[in-house]
Write an enzyme that holds these catalytic residues in place. Structure first.
Site, mmCIF file in Angstrom:
data_model
loop_
_atom_site.group_PDB
_atom_site.id
_atom_site.type_symbol
_atom_site.label_atom_id
_atom_site.label_comp_id
_atom_site.label_asym_id
_atom_site.label_seq_id
_atom_site.Cartn_x
_atom_site.Cartn_y
_atom_site.Cartn_z
ATOM 1 N N ASP A 80 44.510 60.765 52.695
ATOM 2 C CA ASP A 80 44.421 60.897 51.243
ATOM 3 C C ASP A 80 45.490 60.036 50.562
ATOM 4 O O ASP A 80 46.504 59.682 51.167
ATOM 5 C CB ASP A 80 44.668 62.354 50.820
ATOM 6 C CG ASP A 80 43.535 63.290 51.217
ATOM 7 O OD1 ASP A 80 42.578 62.849 51.867
ATOM 8 O OD2 ASP A 80 43.638 64.478 50.864
ATOM 9 N N HIS A 98 48.119 61.684 55.065
ATOM 10 C CA HIS A 98 48.300 60.897 53.826
ATOM 11 C C HIS A 98 48.840 59.509 54.160
ATOM 12 O O HIS A 98 49.876 59.411 54.827
ATOM 13 C CB HIS A 98 49.259 61.624 52.881
ATOM 14 C CG HIS A 98 48.716 62.929 52.381
ATOM 15 N ND1 HIS A 98 48.650 64.047 53.184
ATOM 16 C CD2 HIS A 98 48.169 63.272 51.190
ATOM 17 C CE1 HIS A 98 48.078 65.036 52.492
ATOM 18 N NE2 HIS A 98 47.787 64.590 51.278
HETATM 19 ZN ZN LIG Z 1 45.848 63.894 47.322
#
Ligand SMILES: [Zn+2]
Length: 247
Positions: free
Chosen positions: A49, A203
């Site tokens: 992400d 991430h």
């Molecule tokens: Zn996010």
């Protein structure tokens, strides 16, 4: 005291807690059907992400190449606009691009029109960069409300959450993060009886600004990718993960 008066605050608290559970818990289906797992215990969906991120994503693409691992990237629209070439490269190197909103807003508080705008603007950015729309979407922080999943569906996207969120954004060492990712291997070792596999949420960027340092994420993956491969895991995109494996 009238017992009803005691009951009302308790009921209100319970309703509030139930709503919070439905909005936040990754496997809750309360606010619409979401994808949280792969279709086989031998399939692992690695997802990232908050990118694209010029400081990390290119190194991550090289690392994934070394293990022929295909992954899914839930990107932020405003970063896609700034890094169109890198966004295109993610797709060209065999990975799946997906929608993580335009500005990384907390959708829980937004009106239906504002939610649609956040999702549509990220779709527009992806189409400008790659020529295609995303078919999958992940809400920032995993937060949903009664219209987030249905709005995504109206825009042609299924909503994706996860089974494991190791918290790489707050990792203070490679070892700490690698340990937090250990449940994936444990699940494979105890796979008998399991019919689904994991979706791990990591991430490659930081939603506040481009250039976020996610070097612990790279190092922890460098540790786990060969071990996961040796355990027999197949690395799949979310699109591949939702198809039942042959045989
Ligand atoms: Zn996010």
């Amino acid at each position: 005291m009238d017992p009803w008066l005691i009951g009302v605050p308790a009921a209100a608290a319970l309703a509030g807690a139930t709503t919070a559970f439905g909005a936040v818990h990754p496997r809750s289906q309360m606010f619409g059907a979401t994808i949280c797992r792969t279709a086989s215990p031998r399939q692992l969906a690695i997802t990232f992400d908050d990118g694209p991120n010029p400081a990390i994503t290119p190194k991550l693409l090289d690392l994934l190449d070394r293990f022929q691992a295909q992954a899914t990237f839930f990107v932020i629209g405003r970063f896609v606009r700034e890094c169109g070439g890198l966004t295109k490269e993610i797709a060209e190197r065999g990975h799946l691009l997906a929608n993580h909103t335009e500005l990384h807003a907390n959708l829980f508080w937004l009106t239906p029109d504002a939610v649609r705008d956040e999702l549509q603007r990220c779709q527009d950015a992806l189409r400008d960069a790659t020529g295609s729309d995303a078919r999958f979407f992940r809400p920032p922080y995993g937060f949903r409300n009664p219209w987030v999943v249905s709005t995504a569906r109206d825009l042609g996207m299924q909503t994706v959450l996860w089974t494991l969120l190791p918290g790489d954004w707050r990792a203070h060492s490679n070892e700490w993060l690698a340990e937090r990712m250990r449940p994936i291997a444990k699940h494979v070792e105890r796979a008998s009886g399991r019919r689904t596999g994991d979706v791990i949420c990591l991430h490659d960027g930081a939603h506040r600004a481009l250039g976020g340092d996610r070097s612990h994420t790279l190092s922890a993956l460098e540790y786990w990718l060969p071990r996961w491969r040796d355990l027999g895991l197949k690395f799949v995109t979310i699109s591949q993960a939702v198809k039942l494996p042959a045989g």
